[in-house]
Design a protein around this motif. Structure first.
Motif, PDB file in Angstrom:
ATOM      1  N   GLY A 186       0.818  -1.204   0.000  1.00 23.10           N
ATOM      2  CA  GLY A 186       0.000   0.000   0.000  1.00 23.10           C
ATOM      3  C   GLY A 186       0.851   1.252   0.000  1.00 23.10           C
ATOM      4  O   GLY A 186       2.062   1.211   0.232  1.00 23.10           O
ATOM      5  N   TYR A 187       0.170   2.360  -0.263  1.00 25.18           N
ATOM      6  CA  TYR A 187       0.844   3.660  -0.268  1.00 25.18           C
ATOM      7  C   TYR A 187      -0.097   4.699   0.305  1.00 25.18           C
ATOM      8  O   TYR A 187      -1.284   4.734  -0.017  1.00 25.18           O
ATOM      9  N   LEU A 188       0.441   5.568   1.173  1.00 31.97           N
ATOM     10  CA  LEU A 188      -0.320   6.659   1.752  1.00 31.97           C
ATOM     11  C   LEU A 188       0.390   7.960   1.421  1.00 31.97           C
ATOM     12  O   LEU A 188       1.534   8.184   1.822  1.00 31.97           O
ATOM     13  N   GLY A 189      -0.284   8.825   0.657  1.00 32.43           N
ATOM     14  CA  GLY A 189       0.326  10.099   0.310  1.00 32.43           C
ATOM     15  C   GLY A 189      -0.578  10.921  -0.597  1.00 32.43           C
ATOM     16  O   GLY A 189      -1.262  10.379  -1.478  1.00 32.43           O
ATOM     17  N   THR A 190      -0.573  12.223  -0.393  1.00 34.64           N
ATOM     18  CA  THR A 190      -1.297  13.141  -1.271  1.00 34.64           C
ATOM     19  C   THR A 190      -0.682  13.107  -2.667  1.00 34.64           C
ATOM     20  O   THR A 190       0.534  12.918  -2.816  1.00 34.64           O
ATOM     21  N   TYR A 191      -1.487  13.289  -3.684  1.00 25.86           N
ATOM     22  CA  TYR A 191      -0.978  13.300  -5.054  1.00 25.86           C
ATOM     23  C   TYR A 191       0.079  14.387  -5.247  1.00 25.86           C
ATOM     24  O   TYR A 191      -0.047  15.511  -4.778  1.00 25.86           O
ATOM     25  N   SER A 192       1.133  14.009  -5.948  1.00 30.47           N
ATOM     26  CA  SER A 192       2.164  14.965  -6.350  1.00 30.47           C
ATOM     27  C   SER A 192       2.664  14.541  -7.718  1.00 30.47           C
ATOM     28  O   SER A 192       3.002  13.367  -7.929  1.00 30.47           O
ATOM     29  N   VAL A 217      -3.996   2.498  -2.553  1.00 27.83           N
ATOM     30  CA  VAL A 217      -3.419   3.851  -2.552  1.00 27.83           C
ATOM     31  C   VAL A 217      -4.405   4.763  -1.835  1.00 27.83           C
ATOM     32  O   VAL A 217      -5.564   4.877  -2.238  1.00 27.83           O
ATOM     33  N   ALA A 218      -3.924   5.424  -0.767  1.00 30.37           N
ATOM     34  CA  ALA A 218      -4.762   6.344   0.002  1.00 30.37           C
ATOM     35  C   ALA A 218      -4.163   7.737  -0.070  1.00 30.37           C
ATOM     36  O   ALA A 218      -2.955   7.907   0.083  1.00 30.37           O
ATOM     37  N   GLY A 219      -5.006   8.717  -0.322  1.00 32.18           N
ATOM     38  CA  GLY A 219      -4.524  10.095  -0.378  1.00 32.18           C
ATOM     39  C   GLY A 219      -5.415  10.953  -1.248  1.00 32.18           C
ATOM     40  O   GLY A 219      -6.095  10.458  -2.158  1.00 32.18           O
ATOM     41  N   ALA A 220      -5.384  12.239  -0.985  1.00 32.08           N
ATOM     42  CA  ALA A 220      -6.266  13.183  -1.672  1.00 32.08           C
ATOM     43  C   ALA A 220      -5.609  13.773  -2.906  1.00 32.08           C
ATOM     44  O   ALA A 220      -4.401  13.652  -3.121  1.00 32.08           O
ATOM     45  N   GLN A 221      -6.447  14.403  -3.737  1.00 30.61           N
ATOM     46  CA  GLN A 221      -6.061  15.259  -4.854  1.00 30.61           C
ATOM     47  C   GLN A 221      -5.521  14.506  -6.076  1.00 30.61           C
ATOM     48  O   GLN A 221      -4.900  15.112  -6.946  1.00 30.61           O
TER      49      GLN A 221
END
Length: 379
Positions: A186-192, A217-221
C-alpha cells in the motif's frame, strides 16, 4: 526549564492534503508533556475548515485567525512575551509575518522548514512564505533535512544557527493493530506530479504483474482521469486516527520521495517513521542519507525497479519480513519519537539563546569604543 512557546504554522487542525498537521501535533504534545506552554496559531481557511480532524489538543491550545492584521491585534502580546516563537513553512503571508515577528518578539525566533528541499530549490525564484533576506533575522533555522542542507542555510543564506529537526511518529497513535491482512502493498500520500512516476513504477506496475495480489493507494487530490489497475483499491482521504489500522493491514508499505527531497537527501518522510512504528516493513526508493535514518536491507527495503518490488512481494519469507519490521520499529522507538524531537528543540533553544546573549554582550562591549571614535571623528 518551562518555556512559553508560540507556533505559527500552516495547519494543525486538519491533515487533509498536508503532512504538517501530524508533525506539529506530535511535537507540540511532547513539548506540553515536558511542561512547556504551547499555543499554535493557524489561519482559518476553507479547505482546512471543511476537513478538520483535530478535536482535542493534548495539553496545548490552538487559536484561529482570519487575516494577517489579526496577528498583531489579537496575539501581539503573546508573541512579544514568548520565550520562543516558531514560524513554519507554507504559512500564508509568511514573509510579512516573519518580518513582524523578528522585529517585535523578545524571545528566540525560529523558522521551522517542514519543506526544506522545496524551499532551497525555489528560494531564489521567489516563495510566498520565506525570502533570502529573512533567514539571517531568525535566531534559529529548524530544517526537516539534515546533511549538507544545514551548511547551505548557514553559509549561503546567513542563518546564525541551522539545526535538523526531523519529523517523528506519535507512538500513542502509531502502533501495531490486530487486523486482517488486506493488501500486499500500500501507499499513503497526497498526489504529487513529481511522485507519480515513482508510484507507477513501484506500485501500479507490480499490481499489473501480480494480478492475484491486492494493493491500495490512500490520499487526496489524485486526478480523476487517472487509470488504476483493477487490483488497486483507492481511498480518497485517511484521517490520522485510521493510519495505524491502514498500515497494519498491509504486508508491506511503500515510501516515495519527492524529487527535491531525493536530490537534496537526508529528508525522511513522516510516513517512514509512522509505518515502521506500526510494525509494517517499508519499501523505499533510494536517496542520499537514507542510511542515517534506517539501515538499508536490515531495517528498510530499498527498491530501484518494479522487479525489485515484485521479487520481495513474491519471494520474501514471513520470518524475514517480520524481522525487518521489528528492527525498524525498535529504531523508531530509540531515535525518532516526538519526545526525542522535543528534547532536541530544547537543546537548540538553549544554543540559540546562548549565542544571542553572547552577541548582545559583544555589541555592548563594542559600543563605548565606537561612540568615542565617532565623537572624535576617528571613524
Amino acid at each position: 526549564m518551562n518555556l512559553n512557546i508560540v507556533v505559527i504554522g500552516l495547519s494543525v487542525t486538519s491533515s487533509w492534503g498536508n503532512g504538517h498537521a501530524t508533525t506539529y501535533r506530535a511535537l507540540l504534545s511532547a513539548l506540553a508533556r515536558r511542561g512547556h506552554s504551547v499555543t499554535f496559531l493557524e489561519r482559518d481557511v476553507p479547505w482546512y475548515r471543511d476537513h478538520r480532524d483535530l478535536t482535542d489538543p493534548d495539553g496545548w491550545k490552538v487559536e484561529l485567525y482570519q487575516s494577517l492584521q489579526d496577528l498583531p491585534r489579537l496575539f501581539g502580546a503573546d508573541i512579544r512575551n514568548a520565550d520562543l516563537v516558531i514560524i513554519g513553512s507554507y504559512v500564508p503571508d509568511g514573509i510579512a509575518i516573519a518580518d513582524w515577528v523578528t522585529s517585535h518578539a523578545r524571545g528566540v525566533t525560529a523558522f521551522y522548514d517542514i519543506d526544506t528541499p522545496v524551499t532551497l530549490a525555489q528560494l531564489e525564484h521567489g516563495l510566498d512564505y520565506l525570502s533570502p533576506a529573512m533567514i539571517p533575522r531568525f535566531d534559529l533555522y529548524l530544517s526537516f533535512s539534515g546533511g549538507p542542507a544545514l551548511a547551505m542555510i548557514e553559509d549561503l543564506y546567513g542563518s546564525p544557527l541551522a539545526r535538523v529537526l526531523h519529523c517523528s511518529a506519535d507512538l500513542d497513535l502509531y502502533q501495531p493493530r490486530e487486523t486482517p491482512e488486506l493488501w500486499s502493498l500500500g501507499y499513503l500520500g497526497t498526489y504529487s506530479a513529481d511522485r507519480q512516476p515513482q508510484l507507477e513504477r513501484f506500485l501500479l506496475e507490480p499490481a499489473r504483474l501480480l494480478t492475484e495480489d491486492r494493493f491500495v493507494v490512500a490520499g487526496a487530490q489524485y486526478p480523476e482521469d487517472l487509470t488504476w489497475p483493477p487490483s488497486i483499491e483507492r481511498i480518497n482521504h485517511l484521517a490520522p486516527r485510521d493510519h495505524a489500522q491502514f498500515f497494519s493491514a498491509q504486508r508491506f508499505t511503500l515510501n516515495i520521495t519527492r524529487a527535491d527531497m531525493r536530490a537534496l537527501g537526508f529528508s525522511p518522510s513522516v510516513r517512514l517513521f509512522e509505518a515502521a512504528a506500526c510494525g509494517t516493513p517499508v519499501l523505499s526508493d533510494h536517496w542520499p542519507g537514507l542510511e542515517t535514518i534506517f539501515v538499508p536491507n536490515s531495517e528498510i527495503l530499498v527498491v530501484s525497479t518494479p522487479q525489485d518490488v515484485t521479487t520481495i512481494l513474491r519471494d520474501m519469507s514471513e520470518d524475514t519480513r517480520r524481522t525487518i519490521a521489528e528492527r525498524a520499529s525498535r529504531r523508531v522507538r530509540r531515535d525518532h519519537t516526538p519526545d526525542h524531537r522535543a528534547r532536541q528543540l530544547e537543546e537548540y533553544y538553549r544554543e540559540a539563546l546562548t549565542r544571542r546573549s553572547r552577541s548582545a554582550r559583544q555589541a555592548h562591549k563594542n559600543t563605548p569604543t565606537e561612540a568615542v571614535e565617532l565623537k572624535l571623528g576617528l571613524s
